[in-house]
Design an enzyme around this catalytic site. Structure first.
Site, PDB file in Angstrom:
ATOM      1  N   SER A   1      90.503   1.183  -5.218  1.00  0.00           N
ATOM      2  CA  SER A   1      89.749   2.228  -4.521  1.00  0.00           C
ATOM      3  C   SER A   1      88.890   3.000  -5.533  1.00  0.00           C
ATOM      4  O   SER A   1      88.121   2.402  -6.263  1.00  0.00           O
ATOM      5  CB  SER A   1      90.716   3.131  -3.751  1.00  0.00           C
ATOM      6  OG  SER A   1      90.044   3.902  -2.791  1.00  0.00           O
TER       7      SER A   1
ATOM      8  N   ASP B   1      91.297  -3.181   6.433  1.00  0.00           N
ATOM      9  CA  ASP B   1      90.798  -1.997   5.718  1.00  0.00           C
ATOM     10  C   ASP B   1      89.442  -1.599   6.292  1.00  0.00           C
ATOM     11  O   ASP B   1      88.493  -2.378   6.266  1.00  0.00           O
ATOM     12  CB  ASP B   1      90.662  -2.314   4.230  1.00  0.00           C
ATOM     13  CG  ASP B   1      90.357  -1.090   3.374  1.00  0.00           C
ATOM     14  OD1 ASP B   1      90.088  -0.013   3.948  1.00  0.00           O
ATOM     15  OD2 ASP B   1      90.393  -1.216   2.140  1.00  0.00           O
TER      16      ASP B   1
ATOM     17  N   HIS C   1      94.131  -0.495   3.657  1.00  0.00           N
ATOM     18  CA  HIS C   1      93.568  -0.065   2.379  1.00  0.00           C
ATOM     19  C   HIS C   1      94.567  -0.202   1.235  1.00  0.00           C
ATOM     20  O   HIS C   1      94.170  -0.363   0.074  1.00  0.00           O
ATOM     21  CB  HIS C   1      93.099   1.390   2.501  1.00  0.00           C
ATOM     22  CG  HIS C   1      92.191   1.832   1.388  1.00  0.00           C
ATOM     23  ND1 HIS C   1      91.002   1.199   1.094  1.00  0.00           N
ATOM     24  CD2 HIS C   1      92.309   2.845   0.482  1.00  0.00           C
ATOM     25  CE1 HIS C   1      90.413   1.805   0.066  1.00  0.00           C
ATOM     26  NE2 HIS C   1      91.191   2.791  -0.328  1.00  0.00           N
TER      27      HIS C   1
END
Length: 249
Positions: free
Chosen positions: A92, A196, A224
């Site tokens: 991320s 995601d 995610h």
């Protein structure tokens, strides 16, 4: 590992590669201990603790992704050896930082074997990028409208001091951009969760434009944080990719 070459290196013994692990926003080095433990001893692992995280957790003070990357690289560089190949993994927000730090490693003459990006949208494809131009007050107003909170509540100075660093970090992440000419020469390998919605396949495909080397994208089942349920397979991909590049030196 199977398939590793013994004649691609010269006779001198090379230092085992180091994999730097960049946590997600709000994550810490400690959170990635289970991830790091999945690797064999052929790859040294270093989980990055972001500077300025209070008590070792929460979002680090963040005005811009490149700014924090510059600070991280300045901390890492004295301990990094020019003769030790490196690879970088980021999940991320950590992927954005890993990319920026990888650019700095290459520019400084270090050998970067590969960049591994997980659930990380490419520059220019990040959700909510319109937040980049918001002022502190506009960010607070947005939170008030999104949560139904009385705007007067945000006039409390103690609350503002507590919440604004987080909102500024979110703004910096949403507004991350990078000149298109900034590319790596090492391969970029990307990974996403099938469900995601924060970083989709369409958001991650443009990473291929950020390298003059190879690019791949692998999809795992999950959201995610798909990696929590797919650690062995993910780590295997990362370790194999790192060692294959190491064997080509």
């Amino acid at each position: 590992m199977n398939g590793r070459s013994s004649n691609s290196k010269s006779d001198e013994k090379l230092t085992a590669p180091t994999l730097y692990i960049f946590p997600h926003a709000g994550g810490t080095a400690k959170d990635y201990v289970p991830f790091a433990k999945e690797f064999s001893g052929e790859v040294k692992r270093v989980a990055v603790q972001y500077p300025g995280q209070q008590d070792g957790y929460g979002l680090p003070p963040l005005e811009s992704i490149p700014g924090l990357a510059e600070e991280i690289f300045a901390i890492m560089k004295p301990a990094a050896r020019i003769d030790t190949p490196v690879a970088l993994f980021g999940h991320s927000m950590g992927g954005m930082l890993a990319f920026e730090v990888a650019l700095r490693f290459e520019a400084a003459g270090y050998r970067v074997l590969a960049l591994f990006l997980s659930a990380c949208s490419a520059p220019g494809h990040i959700k909510y990028k319109q937040l980049k131009g918001y002022s502190d007050n506009e960010m607070l107003d947005l939170v008030a409208r999104a949560t139904g909170t009385d705007p007067e509540f945000f006039n409390d100075e103690e609350f503002r001091v507590g919440v604004l660093p987080t909102l500024r970090a979110v703004r910096a992440i949403a507004g991350y951009s990078c000149p298109p000419e900034n590319k790596l020469s090492c391969p970029i390998y990307t990974f996403i969760g099938s469900k995601d919605w924060i970083a989709t396949r369409e958001d991650m495909e443009p990473w291929r434009e950020r390298t003059t080397g190879d690019f791949s994208l692998r999809e795992f089942p999950g959201d995610h944080f798909y990696l929590n349920k797919n650690l062995p397979e993910l780590v295997s991909d990362i370790e194999i990719g790192t060692l294959q590049q190491f064997d080509q030196i």
